[in-house]
Design an enzyme around this catalytic site. Structure first.
Site, PDB file in Angstrom:
ATOM      1  N   SER A   1       0.857  -1.189   0.000  1.00 41.33           N
ATOM      2  CA  SER A   1       0.000   0.000   0.000  1.00 41.33           C
ATOM      3  C   SER A   1       0.888   1.232   0.000  1.00 41.33           C
ATOM      4  CB  SER A   1      -0.955  -0.038   1.199  1.00 41.33           C
ATOM      5  OG  SER A   1      -1.856   1.043   1.157  1.00 41.33           O
ATOM      6  N   THR A   2       0.894   2.003   1.083  1.00 41.31           N
ATOM      7  CA  THR A   2       1.694   3.223   1.148  1.00 41.31           C
ATOM      8  C   THR A   2       3.172   2.908   0.899  1.00 41.31           C
ATOM      9  OG1 THR A   2       0.163   4.008   2.827  1.00 41.31           O
ATOM     10  CG2 THR A   2       2.201   5.252   2.541  1.00 41.31           C
TER      11      THR A   2
ATOM     12  N   HIS B   1      -2.883  -1.126  -3.122  1.00 40.63           N
ATOM     13  CA  HIS B   1      -4.044  -0.278  -2.858  1.00 40.63           C
ATOM     14  C   HIS B   1      -3.959   0.999  -3.687  1.00 40.63           C
ATOM     15  CE1 HIS B   1      -4.160  -2.245   1.403  1.00 40.63           C
ATOM     16  NE2 HIS B   1      -4.618  -3.057   0.471  1.00 40.63           N
TER      17      HIS B   1
ATOM     18  N   MET C   1       0.193   1.020   5.030  1.00 42.90           N
ATOM     19  CA  MET C   1      -0.552   1.381   6.229  1.00 42.90           C
ATOM     20  C   MET C   1      -1.676   0.369   6.455  1.00 42.90           C
ATOM     21  SD  MET C   1      -2.357   5.081   6.840  1.00 42.90           S
ATOM     22  CE  MET C   1      -3.255   4.955   5.291  1.00 42.90           C
TER      23      MET C   1
END
Length: 375
Positions: free
Chosen positions: A188-189, A215, A309
């Site tokens: 994700s992040t 994501h 995250m």
């Protein structure tokens, strides 16, 4: 207290963003109208984190970000258009060193900011605590500080690095009759640049297909797949329809949907499924891993959970590990945000905890010596 600098040429957006963060007890907010003002504010105020618009007069967001990451690196969250052009600019911003991004409200921004606010605050708060990679663009920073860089108001963007290619895998890994396997990657992040580092060293004949749940919104995953395809020896594509899995290929899940594994007469296929409303993040890493376990034996699956995250992927990869599958968690020292891989480690289900640069060699070693035990 988190010192936040909001950089946007729109007075309305500055007012709306200021209103959002002023309601949070741990934020202190300052403002800049363009990249020039932002650089001055950074030098004077030393903010902990910055939100940055892309399109601004005098100095746009990408030029400003380039200067920031070379001169005074700090965590940056981009406010981006969700159009494809906005996606391309955002991916360039992530390459330059931005930690994360969020889609900018379109149309009546004052009406949509309330819906956006919780996610925006979550992302900026996480970015404020993110770990910037010290090695990122290090050579450029050294050249700049020693006077070897050209003295320009807005330095030209550096060309994309040429990542080293690993040697071809031993033929034994793809011996006739060996059952098919699959690598499952969740991030994700910080994920787009981590994917560069993961896929770049893998050879074109890497024997197992790779499924990737990153994501992102739907308008971003196509450009991401094309960018990765141009950076590595593997063939990388976005999954928008049922696609038969092939060695030497990586498949990026479409944003705002889920990436799942299915079967057709010819064998396993990657498919885009409507996002599961019971899951918070999409494409869902948990759902991808669970669907793979329905069709492929656990001992023929390798789960890789990288920077991000939250906790998506940790539960399903823990189930994979318990069933005899192999799992890798990115180490805390290289993860931009050690949320997702940290949850896997805390669950005691990480078969290996590796810095980012060691994950690709570990995959090559595991598949090149498949007869050796992983644990």
């Amino acid at each position: 207290m988190i010192r936040l600098l909001v950089v946007d040429d729109s007075a309305l957006m500055r007012r709306l963003l200021g209103s959002v963060f002023s309601q949070e007890p741990d934020f202190e907010v300052a403002f800049a109208r363009d990249g020039v003002e932002a650089l001055e504010a950074i030098a004077a105020q030393r903010p902990d984190v910055m939100t940055l618009d892309v399109r601004m007069p005098r100095m746009d967001g990408l030029a400003c970000l380039d200067r920031v990451m070379l001169e005074n690196p700090l965590p940056v969250v981009m406010l981006s258009s969700v159009t494809e052009a906005g996606a391309e600019a955002t991916l360039e911003a992530l390459r330059l060193g931005a930690v994360d991004f969020i889609g900018k409200p379109a149309g009546a921004a004052s009406l949509s900011i309330d819906a956006l606010a919780p996610r925006l605050v979550e992302k900026v708060r996480a970015a404020a605590g993110a770990r910037l990679r010290r090695s990122h663009r290090l050579a450029e920073r050294v050249r700049l500080r020693t006077g070897l860089a050209a003295a320009q108001e807005t330095p030209a963007r550096a060309p994309r690095p040429v990542l080293p290619k690993a040697a071809p895998l031993p033929r034994a890994a793809t011996a006739p009759g060996s059952p098919p396997g699959l690598v499952l990657v969740g991030c994700s992040t910080g994920g787009p640049t981590a994917l560069d580092a993961l896929l770049g060293p893998l050879p074109a004949d890497f024997p197992w297909p790779i499924l990737i749940a990153q994501h992102m919104p739907a308008s971003f995953t196509g450009p991401l797949a094309r960018r990765l395809d141009g950076l590595c020896a593997l063939t990388v594509e976005e999954v928008t329809r049922p696609v038969p899995l092939q060695p030497g290929h990586a498949y990026v899940g479409r944003g705002d949907a889920d990436l799942i594994l299915g079967t057709r007469a010819g064998g396993p296929v990657a498919m885009a499924a409507p996002s599961d409303p019971d899951r918070r993040w999409h494409p869902s890493v948990d759902r991808m891993v669970d669907s793979a376990m329905e069709h492929i034996p656990a001992d023929r699956l390798i789960g890789v959970l990288m920077t991000g995250m939250g906790y998506d992927g940790a539960a399903a990869m823990a189930r994979l590990y318990a069933a005899g599958g192999r799992t890798i968690a990115e180490a805390e020292e290289t993860a931009v945000v050690w949320g997702m891989p940290g949850e896997l480690v805390r669950a005691g289900a990480a078969g290996a905890v590796l810095p980012l640069e060691s994950i690709a060699p570990a995959l090559i070693g595991a598949l090149g010596q498949a007869h050796e035990a992983w644990r």
